[in-house]
Motif scaffolding. Structure first.
Motif, mmCIF file in Angstrom:
data_model
loop_
_atom_site.group_PDB
_atom_site.id
_atom_site.type_symbol
_atom_site.label_atom_id
_atom_site.label_comp_id
_atom_site.label_asym_id
_atom_site.label_seq_id
_atom_site.Cartn_x
_atom_site.Cartn_y
_atom_site.Cartn_z
ATOM 1 N N VAL A 175 -2.488 28.269 -6.167
ATOM 2 C CA VAL A 175 -1.828 28.938 -5.452
ATOM 3 C C VAL A 175 -0.625 28.149 -5.100
ATOM 4 O O VAL A 175 0.632 28.335 -5.295
ATOM 5 C CB VAL A 175 -2.391 29.837 -4.248
ATOM 6 C CG1 VAL A 175 -1.213 30.333 -3.509
ATOM 7 C CG2 VAL A 175 -3.192 30.894 -4.849
ATOM 8 N N ASP A 176 -1.339 26.956 -4.779
ATOM 9 C CA ASP A 176 0.034 25.832 -4.360
ATOM 10 C C ASP A 176 0.868 25.342 -5.640
ATOM 11 O O ASP A 176 1.875 25.578 -5.319
ATOM 12 C CB ASP A 176 -0.662 24.645 -3.660
ATOM 13 C CG ASP A 176 -1.144 24.789 -2.371
ATOM 14 O OD1 ASP A 176 -1.144 26.140 -1.695
ATOM 15 O OD2 ASP A 176 -2.264 24.034 -2.073
ATOM 16 N N SER A 177 0.247 25.319 -6.442
ATOM 17 C CA SER A 177 0.985 24.969 -7.810
ATOM 18 C C SER A 177 1.827 26.030 -8.056
ATOM 19 O O SER A 177 3.192 25.588 -8.554
ATOM 20 C CB SER A 177 -0.058 24.584 -8.934
ATOM 21 O OG SER A 177 0.679 24.229 -10.211
ATOM 22 N N ALA A 178 1.342 27.293 -8.259
ATOM 23 C CA ALA A 178 2.338 28.552 -8.582
ATOM 24 C C ALA A 178 3.490 28.457 -7.617
ATOM 25 O O ALA A 178 4.741 28.821 -7.907
ATOM 26 C CB ALA A 178 1.396 29.754 -8.594
ATOM 27 N N LEU A 179 3.277 28.279 -5.932
ATOM 28 C CA LEU A 179 4.120 28.587 -5.328
ATOM 29 C C LEU A 179 5.386 27.339 -5.484
ATOM 30 O O LEU A 179 6.554 28.054 -5.067
ATOM 31 C CB LEU A 179 3.717 28.244 -3.808
ATOM 32 C CG LEU A 179 2.743 29.452 -3.254
ATOM 33 C CD1 LEU A 179 2.169 28.601 -1.882
ATOM 34 C CD2 LEU A 179 3.780 30.472 -3.003
ATOM 35 N N THR A 180 5.283 26.629 -6.146
ATOM 36 C CA THR A 180 6.508 25.656 -6.457
ATOM 37 C C THR A 180 7.519 26.178 -7.372
ATOM 38 O O THR A 180 8.670 25.982 -7.207
ATOM 39 C CB THR A 180 5.962 24.117 -7.065
ATOM 40 O OG1 THR A 180 5.268 24.540 -8.451
ATOM 41 C CG2 THR A 180 5.002 23.481 -6.302
ATOM 42 N N ASP A 181 6.992 27.050 -8.018
ATOM 43 C CA ASP A 181 7.947 28.060 -8.927
ATOM 44 C C ASP A 181 8.391 29.470 -8.289
ATOM 45 O O ASP A 181 8.959 30.241 -9.054
ATOM 46 C CB ASP A 181 7.510 28.346 -10.465
ATOM 47 C CG ASP A 181 7.149 26.667 -11.108
ATOM 48 O OD1 ASP A 181 8.109 25.944 -10.951
ATOM 49 O OD2 ASP A 181 6.216 26.724 -11.773
#
Length: 94
Positions: free
Chosen positions: A9-15
């Protein structure tokens, strides 16, 4: 559908501009110039969500609309929520 890990989720939130994870859901608040502009945005999102059969929780407070996404049946944030967050961003930009 599998629940995503915190790292995923944290990785996806960057985009995902303007989205954040709050208490286990993806959340975005938008302040519109008028109440009716917010209602129009809610209508567009609602029509899209109905077509996708994946519905955000929507809170309307005068000109501020908050969208919250979580896959209740899976018990957390899934790829469907990320996809809907992207779709909402596109709908609000258009």
């Amino acid at each position: 559908m599998a629940v995503l890990t915190d790292e995923q989720v944290d990785s996806a939130l960057t985009d995902l501009e303007n989205w954040q994870r709050v208490e286990g859901v993806l959340r975005r608040s938008v302040k519109f110039p008028t109440f009716m502009a917010g209602i129009d945005a809610v209508r567009r999102v609602a029509e899209h969500a109905e077509a996708k059969d994946h519905h955000p929780d929507i809170d309307i407070r005068w000109r501020t609309v908050t969208f919250a996404l979580v896959t209740h049946s899976a018990g957390g944030i899934t790829e469907r929520d990320l996809a809907m967050a992207r779709d909402i961003n596109e709908l609000l930009a258009g």
